[in-house]
Design a protein around this motif. Structure first.
Motif, PDB file in Angstrom:
ATOM      1  N   GLU A  26       7.032 -46.586  10.866  1.00 41.67           N
ATOM      2  CA  GLU A  26       7.039 -47.683  11.994  1.00 41.67           C
ATOM      3  C   GLU A  26       8.278 -48.235  12.050  1.00 41.67           C
ATOM      4  N   PRO A  27       8.945 -48.240  13.256  1.00 41.10           N
ATOM      5  CA  PRO A  27      10.078 -49.318  13.118  1.00 41.10           C
ATOM      6  C   PRO A  27      10.206 -50.633  13.491  1.00 41.10           C
ATOM      7  N   GLN A  28       9.099 -51.273  14.175  1.00 43.21           N
ATOM      8  CA  GLN A  28       8.767 -52.500  14.348  1.00 43.21           C
ATOM      9  C   GLN A  28       8.619 -53.358  13.280  1.00 43.21           C
ATOM     10  N   ARG A  29       9.539 -54.357  12.943  1.00 45.85           N
ATOM     11  CA  ARG A  29       9.073 -55.265  11.612  1.00 45.85           C
ATOM     12  C   ARG A  29       7.847 -55.668  11.360  1.00 45.85           C
ATOM     13  N   ASP A  63      17.486 -49.377  19.965  1.00 44.69           N
ATOM     14  CA  ASP A  63      17.580 -50.645  19.839  1.00 44.69           C
ATOM     15  C   ASP A  63      15.938 -50.967  19.610  1.00 44.69           C
ATOM     16  N   ILE A  64      15.419 -51.537  18.446  1.00 42.67           N
ATOM     17  CA  ILE A  64      14.048 -51.999  18.246  1.00 42.67           C
ATOM     18  C   ILE A  64      13.848 -53.273  18.679  1.00 42.67           C
ATOM     19  N   PRO A  65      13.044 -53.501  19.685  1.00 38.67           N
ATOM     20  CA  PRO A  65      12.625 -55.094  19.962  1.00 38.67           C
ATOM     21  C   PRO A  65      12.284 -55.925  18.949  1.00 38.67           C
ATOM     22  N   LEU A  66      12.899 -57.122  18.791  1.00 41.52           N
ATOM     23  CA  LEU A  66      12.302 -57.844  17.811  1.00 41.52           C
ATOM     24  C   LEU A  66      11.156 -58.882  18.486  1.00 41.52           C
ATOM     25  N   LEU A  67       9.975 -58.682  17.821  1.00 39.77           N
ATOM     26  CA  LEU A  67       8.844 -59.145  18.418  1.00 39.77           C
ATOM     27  C   LEU A  67       8.283 -60.367  17.455  1.00 39.77           C
ATOM     28  N   ASN A  68       7.785 -61.529  18.007  1.00 41.42           N
ATOM     29  CA  ASN A  68       7.418 -62.718  17.608  1.00 41.42           C
ATOM     30  C   ASN A  68       6.107 -62.862  17.721  1.00 41.42           C
TER      31      ASN A  68
END
Length: 88
Positions: A26-29, A63-68
């Motif tokens: 899973e790439p998204q932090r 590019d992995i989007p940084l989600l908040n």
């Protein structure tokens, strides 16, 4: 498609049991953190491995989007990963 928060990972873990092994990517932090928490809460650390990586059939960088999650309401499992630096 990544492992997201681990629903499929938990199902695979139940299928393979203690004798098997599950690798989850899973790439998204944010989703990766939830995945690891679910693996830990379900006592699966001894045969489930989680990696904060994307997997593809081609070499390159993404590019992995940084989600908040505290500020954005979105479908975190439906975020697109765009290929920006494909290696020939």
């Amino acid at each position: 498609m990544g492992a997201n928060v681990g629903n499929i990972t938990l199902a695979f873990a139940a299928t393979v049991g203690d004798k098997g092994r599950v690798l989850s990517f899973e790439p998204q932090r944010f989703c990766y953190s939830c995945l690891v928490a679910n693996i830990t809460l379900n006592s699966l650390l001894h045969f489930v491995e989680a990696y904060q990586l994307a997997v593809s059939d081609a070499a390159g960088q993404m590019d992995i989007p940084l989600l908040n999650p505290m500020q954005e309401i979105t479908n975190y499992g439906g975020v697109s990963l765009l290929d920006t630096h494909t290696t020939p």
